[in-house]
Design a protein around this motif. Structure first.
Motif, PDB file in Angstrom:
ATOM      1  N   TRP A 100      39.093  24.979  44.774  1.00  0.00           N
ATOM      2  CA  TRP A 100      38.317  25.881  43.923  1.00  0.00           C
ATOM      3  C   TRP A 100      38.217  27.268  44.550  1.00  0.00           C
ATOM      4  CZ3 TRP A 100      33.602  28.513  44.093  1.00  0.00           C
ATOM      5  CH2 TRP A 100      33.089  28.925  42.873  1.00  0.00           C
ATOM      6  N   ARG A 101      38.010  27.310  45.871  1.00  0.00           N
ATOM      7  CA  ARG A 101      37.927  28.603  46.559  1.00  0.00           C
ATOM      8  C   ARG A 101      39.243  29.363  46.425  1.00  0.00           C
ATOM      9  NH1 ARG A 101      39.764  31.146  50.516  1.00  0.00           N
ATOM     10  NH2 ARG A 101      41.129  29.393  51.011  1.00  0.00           N
ATOM     11  N   ALA A 102      40.372  28.653  46.611  1.00  0.00           N
ATOM     12  CA  ALA A 102      41.672  29.318  46.475  1.00  0.00           C
ATOM     13  C   ALA A 102      41.869  29.825  45.052  1.00  0.00           C
ATOM     14  CB  ALA A 102      42.788  28.341  46.855  1.00  0.00           C
ATOM     15  N   SER A 103      41.471  29.011  44.068  1.00  0.00           N
ATOM     16  CA  SER A 103      41.579  29.446  42.684  1.00  0.00           C
ATOM     17  C   SER A 103      40.700  30.651  42.416  1.00  0.00           C
ATOM     18  CB  SER A 103      41.186  28.300  41.748  1.00  0.00           C
ATOM     19  OG  SER A 103      41.151  28.724  40.410  1.00  0.00           O
ATOM     20  N   LEU A 104      39.513  30.663  43.003  1.00  0.00           N
ATOM     21  CA  LEU A 104      38.601  31.780  42.806  1.00  0.00           C
ATOM     22  C   LEU A 104      39.184  33.064  43.386  1.00  0.00           C
ATOM     23  CD1 LEU A 104      35.855  32.500  41.662  1.00  0.00           C
ATOM     24  CD2 LEU A 104      34.850  31.978  43.890  1.00  0.00           C
ATOM     25  N   MET A 105      39.842  32.962  44.529  1.00  0.00           N
ATOM     26  CA  MET A 105      40.469  34.148  45.101  1.00  0.00           C
ATOM     27  C   MET A 105      41.579  34.675  44.186  1.00  0.00           C
ATOM     28  SD  MET A 105      38.781  34.797  47.807  1.00  0.00           S
ATOM     29  CE  MET A 105      37.386  34.154  46.857  1.00  0.00           C
ATOM     30  N   LEU A 106      42.376  33.760  43.614  1.00  0.00           N
ATOM     31  CA  LEU A 106      43.405  34.184  42.672  1.00  0.00           C
ATOM     32  C   LEU A 106      42.782  34.842  41.444  1.00  0.00           C
ATOM     33  CD1 LEU A 106      45.872  31.152  42.771  1.00  0.00           C
ATOM     34  CD2 LEU A 106      46.274  33.447  43.649  1.00  0.00           C
ATOM     35  N   THR A 107      41.669  34.268  41.003  1.00  0.00           N
ATOM     36  CA  THR A 107      40.981  34.820  39.845  1.00  0.00           C
ATOM     37  C   THR A 107      40.496  36.236  40.117  1.00  0.00           C
ATOM     38  OG1 THR A 107      40.283  32.666  39.041  1.00  0.00           O
ATOM     39  CG2 THR A 107      38.956  34.532  38.364  1.00  0.00           C
ATOM     40  N   LEU A 108      39.881  36.421  41.271  1.00  0.00           N
ATOM     41  CA  LEU A 108      39.386  37.754  41.610  1.00  0.00           C
ATOM     42  C   LEU A 108      40.535  38.757  41.683  1.00  0.00           C
ATOM     43  CD1 LEU A 108      36.743  36.850  44.336  1.00  0.00           C
ATOM     44  CD2 LEU A 108      36.300  37.711  42.044  1.00  0.00           C
ATOM     45  N   ALA A 109      41.633  38.338  42.312  1.00  0.00           N
ATOM     46  CA  ALA A 109      42.777  39.236  42.424  1.00  0.00           C
ATOM     47  C   ALA A 109      43.321  39.610  41.051  1.00  0.00           C
ATOM     48  CB  ALA A 109      43.878  38.580  43.259  1.00  0.00           C
ATOM     49  N   HIS A 110      43.308  38.644  40.128  1.00  0.00           N
ATOM     50  CA  HIS A 110      43.860  38.886  38.793  1.00  0.00           C
ATOM     51  C   HIS A 110      42.876  39.623  37.895  1.00  0.00           C
ATOM     52  CE1 HIS A 110      44.756  37.785  34.575  1.00  0.00           C
ATOM     53  NE2 HIS A 110      46.014  37.915  34.954  1.00  0.00           N
ATOM     54  N   ASP A 111      41.629  39.105  37.830  1.00  0.00           N
ATOM     55  CA  ASP A 111      40.666  39.641  36.867  1.00  0.00           C
ATOM     56  C   ASP A 111      40.090  40.990  37.291  1.00  0.00           C
ATOM     57  OD1 ASP A 111      41.135  37.400  35.463  1.00  0.00           O
ATOM     58  OD2 ASP A 111      39.144  36.509  35.654  1.00  0.00           O
ATOM     59  N   VAL A 112      40.109  41.298  38.576  1.00  0.00           N
ATOM     60  CA  VAL A 112      39.600  42.591  39.016  1.00  0.00           C
ATOM     61  C   VAL A 112      40.695  43.650  38.988  1.00  0.00           C
ATOM     62  CG1 VAL A 112      38.603  43.842  40.961  1.00  0.00           C
ATOM     63  CG2 VAL A 112      37.759  41.568  40.393  1.00  0.00           C
ATOM     64  N   ARG A 113      41.904  43.262  39.305  1.00  0.00           N
ATOM     65  CA  ARG A 113      42.994  44.250  39.369  1.00  0.00           C
ATOM     66  C   ARG A 113      43.269  44.876  38.003  1.00  0.00           C
ATOM     67  NH1 ARG A 113      48.596  41.956  41.301  1.00  0.00           N
ATOM     68  NH2 ARG A 113      48.296  40.812  39.349  1.00  0.00           N
ATOM     69  N   SER A 114      43.237  44.047  36.943  1.00  0.00           N
ATOM     70  CA  SER A 114      43.554  44.559  35.614  1.00  0.00           C
ATOM     71  C   SER A 114      42.585  45.644  35.148  1.00  0.00           C
ATOM     72  CB  SER A 114      43.589  43.394  34.621  1.00  0.00           C
ATOM     73  OG  SER A 114      43.847  43.854  33.323  1.00  0.00           O
ATOM     74  N   PRO A 115      41.259  45.409  35.183  1.00  0.00           N
ATOM     75  CA  PRO A 115      40.354  46.489  34.759  1.00  0.00           C
ATOM     76  C   PRO A 115      40.371  47.682  35.703  1.00  0.00           C
ATOM     77  CG  PRO A 115      39.096  44.613  35.562  1.00  0.00           C
ATOM     78  CD  PRO A 115      40.518  44.156  35.430  1.00  0.00           C
ATOM     79  N   LEU A 116      40.573  47.452  37.005  1.00  0.00           N
ATOM     80  CA  LEU A 116      40.651  48.587  37.923  1.00  0.00           C
ATOM     81  C   LEU A 116      41.846  49.474  37.598  1.00  0.00           C
ATOM     82  CD1 LEU A 116      39.672  47.097  41.409  1.00  0.00           C
ATOM     83  CD2 LEU A 116      38.386  48.723  40.015  1.00  0.00           C
ATOM     84  N   THR A 117      42.961  48.852  37.236  1.00  0.00           N
ATOM     85  CA  THR A 117      44.135  49.631  36.856  1.00  0.00           C
ATOM     86  C   THR A 117      43.852  50.469  35.613  1.00  0.00           C
ATOM     87  OG1 THR A 117      45.583  47.924  37.774  1.00  0.00           O
ATOM     88  CG2 THR A 117      46.561  49.472  36.211  1.00  0.00           C
ATOM     89  N   ALA A 118      43.135  49.855  34.650  1.00  0.00           N
ATOM     90  CA  ALA A 118      42.803  50.602  33.428  1.00  0.00           C
ATOM     91  C   ALA A 118      41.871  51.768  33.731  1.00  0.00           C
ATOM     92  CB  ALA A 118      42.155  49.651  32.415  1.00  0.00           C
ATOM     93  N   VAL A 119      40.875  51.533  34.589  1.00  0.00           N
ATOM     94  CA  VAL A 119      39.955  52.608  34.962  1.00  0.00           C
ATOM     95  C   VAL A 119      40.703  53.720  35.690  1.00  0.00           C
ATOM     96  CG1 VAL A 119      37.977  53.194  36.409  1.00  0.00           C
ATOM     97  CG2 VAL A 119      37.932  51.119  35.021  1.00  0.00           C
ATOM     98  N   GLN A 120      41.576  53.332  36.610  1.00  0.00           N
ATOM     99  CA  GLN A 120      42.341  54.335  37.347  1.00  0.00           C
ATOM    100  C   GLN A 120      43.205  55.175  36.402  1.00  0.00           C
ATOM    101  OE1 GLN A 120      44.963  52.682  40.266  1.00  0.00           O
ATOM    102  NE2 GLN A 120      45.673  54.664  41.005  1.00  0.00           N
ATOM    103  N   GLY A 121      43.853  54.520  35.446  1.00  0.00           N
ATOM    104  CA  GLY A 121      44.682  55.263  34.509  1.00  0.00           C
ATOM    105  C   GLY A 121      43.879  56.242  33.671  1.00  0.00           C
TER     106      GLY A 121
END
Length: 386
Positions: free
Chosen positions: A176-197
């Motif tokens: 679950w911890r490993a999945s959560l890390m993948l989730t954070l990497a995926h779900d945070v990167r996408s909105p951050l990219t949109a904000v940066q753009g």
């Protein structure tokens, strides 16, 4: 399946038994050199122990039934019965080996094996005593001895079961911890990219029309809110587990809440079938979190079209999120709402269906699963009024 400590199934259990019988054989050989020993009988015992040890070590246990190693315990009882008879009914020398044999049974087999072996153990212990005409008080010692060795096996088996359960929980938590890390990497990167753009466009082009600038700003703020919701959801895990979750209950228009959740779920294509005036008593943020989670889950694991509907009956409002995918396999339904199930797939929301159900229950409601034929349907039940 029952698994042994530090060994791989039946093959590991057999190798542990091989070591036990090898030890017994070596001790029997050493006993031959003792004065007044019955050398011939001790040699017979040693040869038998060595043969059983060899069979335990070399037999193809992985090809056999998982319980095939119980045959080693039966062979051990035969050798112990002969040893007790050969030495004139003296059980004191064989008693420790009865205990060791049952300790091995407890380490590598479930408790019912020990119970099943108890009558055979009583026969292997009592028959030599009777055959050598031991006094009744000696024969009667089986009333205490056999239950004691059985209890040893059962207690060890219970501890092994607890140990295995703890190991499984640790492994599940790590997954679950490993999945959560993948989730954070995926779900945070996408909105951050949109904000940066959005920020780069606003910075590079000072002459943007006001309406275009307003759209970019609104899009960036939506993505920032998305990150904030993810962080809040992660904090909710600890709050739910500790019983510290606070709800801001108020009447909420279900149609508006569903529309916002669809808007906040990237690439969501969901049909909404909710009466405009339908109201539910809920914490708006937590209700949004539940809906976003279920709609996102339907997008990942189901298939279009995704339908969100709601109805009220008897003071309860139900909100159903349905997809038209393959559905949930029957053998996986029981794990849907477990602490480490339901949301463990890579790129999932990370909190899984467990947190959605816990949030629903915090509202005095619930989350249930219904097969949709085709697809899967998850239903949130919440109070319609205070």
């Amino acid at each position: 399946m029952w698994r042994s400590i530090g060994f791989d199934g039946s093959a590991g259990a057999a190798r542990a038994a091989a070591g036990l019988f090898l030890l017994a054989g070596v001790l029997a050989v050493l006993g031959v050199a003792q004065p007044h020993s019955r050398g011939r009988d001790l040699l017979v015992v040693a040869v038998a122990d060595f043969c059983i040890a060899a069979a335990a070590w070399w037999a193809p246990w992985r090809r056999l039934h998982p319980r095939a190693t119980v045959a080693l315990a039966l062979a051990g009882l035969v050798v112990l019965a002969f040893s007790t008879w050969a030495f004139g009914g003296t059980a004191a020398g064989t008693g420790p080996f009865f205990v060791l044999l049952f300790a091995w049974v407890g380490l590598h087999h479930p408790p019912w094996i020990a119970y099943a072996l108890s009558p055979l153990t009583a026969a292997a212990y009592i028959a030599p005593l009777i055959a050598t005409h031991q006094p009744p008080e000696v024969v009667g010692s089986a009333v205490v001895f056999v239950p004691v060795v059985t209890a040893v096996a059962v207690l060890i088996a219970g501890r092994v079961r607890q140990w295995r359960r703890a190991q499984d929980e640790v492994a599940a938590a790590e997954r679950w911890r490993a999945s959560l890390m993948l989730t954070l990497a995926h779900d945070v990167r996408s909105p951050l990219t949109a904000v940066q753009g959005a920020l780069e466009l606003l910075d590079e082009d000072a002459g943007l029309p006001p309406e275009h600038r307003a759209r970019l700003t609104a899009a960036a703020l939506r993505q920032v809110a998305r990150i904030a919701r993810l962080a809040s959801g992660l904090l909710d895990v600890g709050r739910v587990e500790d019983g510290r979750l606070k709800l801001d209950l108020r009447p909420v228009l279900v149609r508006a809440a569903v529309a916002d959740a669809v808007l906040l779920t990237p690439q969501a294509d969901a049909a909404v079938d909710v009466e405009p005036g339908l109201t539910v008593v809920a914490d708006p943020d937590r209700l949004e979190q539940m809906l976003v989670n279920l709609i996102g889950n339907a997008m990942r694991h189901g298939a279009a079209p995704i339908c969100v509907s709601a109805s009220a009956s008897g003071g309860t409002t139900t909100i159903a999120v349905r997809d038209h995918g393959p559905g949930v396999p029957p053998d996986a339904v029981s794990a849907l709402f477990s602490r480490y199930g339901g949301g463990a797939a890579p790129h999932s929301v990370g909190l899984g269906l467990w947190i959605v159900r816990e949030l629903a229950r915090a509202h005095d409601g619930d989350l249930t699963y219904e097969p949709a034929h085709p697809g899967a349907c998850f239903v949130i039940s919440l109070p319609a009024r205070p």
